[in-house]
Design an enzyme around this catalytic site. Structure first.
Site, PDB file in Angstrom:
ATOM      1  N   PRO A 160       6.421 -19.676  13.120  1.00 40.74           N
ATOM      2  CA  PRO A 160       5.206 -18.966  12.717  1.00 40.74           C
ATOM      3  C   PRO A 160       5.530 -17.801  11.781  1.00 40.74           C
ATOM      4  O   PRO A 160       6.447 -17.031  12.020  1.00 40.74           O
ATOM      5  CB  PRO A 160       4.641 -18.472  14.052  1.00 40.74           C
ATOM      6  N   GLU A 161       4.760 -17.716  10.690  1.00 38.06           N
ATOM      7  CA  GLU A 161       4.957 -16.671   9.696  1.00 38.06           C
ATOM      8  C   GLU A 161       3.797 -15.676   9.778  1.00 38.06           C
ATOM      9  O   GLU A 161       3.019 -15.692  10.735  1.00 38.06           O
ATOM     10  CB  GLU A 161       5.083 -17.302   8.307  1.00 38.06           C
TER      11      GLU A 161
END
Length: 270
Positions: free
Chosen positions: A2-3
């Site tokens: 996840p960014e």
């Protein structure tokens, strides 16, 4: 992993049920993730009230009225669940509020983390101390990025993934932003002119804002706290599209740069 958009979406989802809530119970169902979970986490959280939720880079921050900041990282496969019907094997941390909201941190691969830091020590926390500016703020602008690129011969994509240069950008959004800006990922950073840098800064902000609006990108494990998927992955132009046709008609390519898969259109991106 996840960014920024996925963490921002997660924080916003948690805010809907946790903001202003008093914590009445905390369960640690596994002693460690990537790092050990603080042994005093129950003592410091139970009985406190949540007063803010925010994000820094790829970390979420939950602050209580005792000035304790619970910092979470989702690792490779982590996500928060709101009011789960039952607890699964990989629900490793559970928090319950006075109004009977329950949130659990689910992380099958256990690359995520939970840390507790005093609010006034956040800026000097080891994982925050050297972070670059947030890409969606005014501090990340063409003039700033030009200074960072001026003397670097490193590929521009590698620079964008350097959290000391800009915080929160990862592989997916670097690929997409470079494609939108029509810049080849392997271009030596110092060779970009100011117009190209300006275009790249705009593209980074634009791609991230669009991704947040779509709830992030679900590739395999990620989901929002309410269980919904992130739909920006349906809008990808190059990421994960090796062998498919770019909008220009050229075939999208993939190669490895710095150990990461890099997707591009060599016709569009120069």
């Amino acid at each position: 992993m996840p960014e920024l958009p996925e963490v921002e979406t997660t924080v916003r989802g948690l805010s809907e049920v946790l903001m202003g809530e008093k914590i009445i119970d905390v369960k640690v169902r596994r002693a460690s993730l990537r790092r050990p979970i603080p042994s005093d986490i129950q003592e410091r959280l139970i009985g406190s009230t949540i007063i803010s939720l925010s994000r820094r880079a790829k970390y979420g921050i939950i602050v209580n009225d005792r000035d304790d900041a619970l910092i979470f990282h989702l690792g490779m496969s982590g996500r928060w669940k709101i009011n789960p019907e039952n607890f699964e094997k990989h629900d490793h941390f559970v928090l319950q509020t006075k109004n009977n909201f329950i949130v659990s941190l689910y992380d099958p691969r256990r690359f995520g983390s939970l840390d507790l830091v005093k609010k006034n020590q956040l800026l000097e926390w080891s994982y925050f101390r050297n972070l670059g500016p947030e890409p969606l703020t005014g501090n990340f602008n063409p003039e700033y990025l030009q200074k960072k690129l001026f003397s670097s011969s490193a590929p521009i994509k590698k620079i964008l993934l350097d959290q000391k240069v800009v915080a929160g950008i990862g592989n997916i959004y670097a690929c997409e932003a470079l494609h939108q800006a029509k810049i080849h990922p392997q271009r030596p950073s110092k060779n970009l002119n100011f117009d190209e840098i300006t275009s790249l800064v705009f593209s980074i902000k634009n791609i991230l804002q669009k991704a947040i609006a779509e709830g992030g990108s679900t590739l395999k494990d990620y989901a929002r706290p309410n269980g919904e998927l992130g739909y920006f992955s349906t809008k990808f132009k190059v990421y994960g599209k090796e062998g498919e046709q770019c909008e220009c008609g050229h075939t999208i390519e993939r190669y490895t740069l710095g150990g990461r898969s890099t997707f591009l259109c060599s016709s569009c991106q120069k």
